[in-house]
Design a protein around this motif. Structure first.
Motif, PDB file in Angstrom:
ATOM      1  N   ILE A   1      59.849 106.836  85.918  1.00 56.96           N
ATOM      2  CA  ILE A   1      60.360 105.488  85.650  1.00 56.96           C
ATOM      3  C   ILE A   1      59.654 104.929  84.408  1.00 56.96           C
ATOM      4  CG2 ILE A   1      60.552 103.138  86.544  1.00 56.96           C
ATOM      5  CD1 ILE A   1      62.353 105.085  87.982  1.00 56.96           C
TER       6      ILE A   1
ATOM      7  N   ILE B   1      59.823  99.065  83.405  1.00 55.17           N
ATOM      8  CA  ILE B   1      60.615  98.959  84.636  1.00 55.17           C
ATOM      9  C   ILE B   1      59.717  99.172  85.852  1.00 55.17           C
ATOM     10  CG2 ILE B   1      62.495 100.002  85.951  1.00 55.17           C
ATOM     11  CD1 ILE B   1      63.893 100.558  83.302  1.00 55.17           C
TER      12      ILE B   1
ATOM     13  N   ARG C   1      58.022  95.956  86.550  1.00 53.62           N
ATOM     14  CA  ARG C   1      58.947  94.967  87.128  1.00 53.62           C
ATOM     15  C   ARG C   1      59.236  95.279  88.594  1.00 53.62           C
ATOM     16  NH1 ARG C   1      61.035  94.565  81.795  1.00 53.62           N
ATOM     17  NH2 ARG C   1      62.580  96.220  82.047  1.00 53.62           N
ATOM     18  N   ALA C   2      59.328  96.552  88.915  1.00 51.70           N
ATOM     19  CA  ALA C   2      59.547  96.948  90.312  1.00 51.70           C
ATOM     20  C   ALA C   2      58.348  96.550  91.174  1.00 51.70           C
ATOM     21  CB  ALA C   2      59.790  98.453  90.397  1.00 51.70           C
TER      22      ALA C   2
END
Length: 265
Positions: A186, A190, A193-194
């Motif tokens: 990933i 991102i 943010r997850a």
């Protein structure tokens, strides 16, 4: 009433100073400040605060003294505060050590969320502290969040370990979650943010109703889905035991900070 703030530009001291001024709890001219680096021309938008020459000068001008410095800096302050209320933010410096200054002692343990007015800052008051003093303490701590009074000084060490840790444990969890995502391809932005969605966004479901946490865990388990599998694996890997070990270690460190410093002295 004049409030003296020792350590006025440190993390917690600065947050308290900003909160007191922005909420109108104290006027700039009634806020007496000191720090190691010296006066600043602008203190949270105010040029008319009072900068003390040293700790003795601050004490002479203040009715209430807040000490927000590193614990190891306490002996060097040589504070004399006879007849004054002294509110300490220092971990590991107990009332016996503080009482040498001659003041009426209160210990509180804010956390980094003081910066956004969201610190939970429980306090303990020594026997000499009056009902009027307690109201002053609640007003001061109300400038950076919420508070409760503790019955036993030893409980301050527990509060140092838990609410005093601020965002440390959520941050550690976020680091682990983001690392898991990145290791599986990933993209970094991102992944973060997850992790934020889980640690910050998810926690909002508990805000104001934290005592419902056991019911929320049970609800997730009842779905018997992916999160249930994750919760079961976390517990099997010792998640709760790890948290207990962390808090026990932090509490023990708080209890021994004063004696550790004395032995090194």
């Amino acid at each position: 009433m004049k409030i003296g703030l020792v350590g006025a530009t440190g993390w917690l001291g600065s947050a308290l100073g900003a909160g007191l001024l922005s909420r109108g709890i104290v006027s700039p001219r009634d806020l007496v400040l000191s720090n190691r680096s010296g006066p600043r021309p602008d203190y949270h938008g105010h040029a008319d605060v009072v900068w003390a020459r040293d700790t003795a000068d601050l004490a002479a001008q203040s009715d209430v003294i807040v000490v927000s410095v590193r614990p190891e800096d306490w002996p060097g302050l040589a504070l004399r505060a006879e007849g004054r209320l002294v509110l300490s933010f220092m971990a590991g410096v107990d009332a016996a050590a503080l009482s040498g200054c001659g003041g009426r002692i209160v210990r509180a343990m804010p956390n980094a969320a003081a910066e956004i007015g969201a610190s939970y800052s429980p306090f303990w008051a020594s026997e000499a502290v009056t009902a009027a003093d307690r109201e002053v303490v609640r007003r001061l701590l109300g400038a950076i969040g919420t508070t409760d009074e503790l019955a036993d000084e030893a409980q301050i060490d527990l509060m140092t370990a838990l609410p005093g840790s601020g965002a440390a444990y959520p941050a550690l969890m976020a680091v682990a979650m983001a690392a898991f995502m990145r290791a599986r391809g990933i993209p970094e932005a991102i992944a973060w943010r997850a992790a934020e969605a889980a640690v910050v966004g998810g926690a909002r479901l508990l805000e104001g109703r934290i005592a419902k946490a056991p019911a929320l865990v049970a609800a997730y388990r009842d779905y018997r889905g992916t999160t249930t599998a994750g919760l079961d694996a976390a517990e099997a890997a010792g998640f709760s035991r790890a948290i207990e070990a962390a808090l026990a270690a932090a509490t023990e460190k708080a209890r021994h900070m004063a004696s550790d410093r004395s032995s090194k002295g």
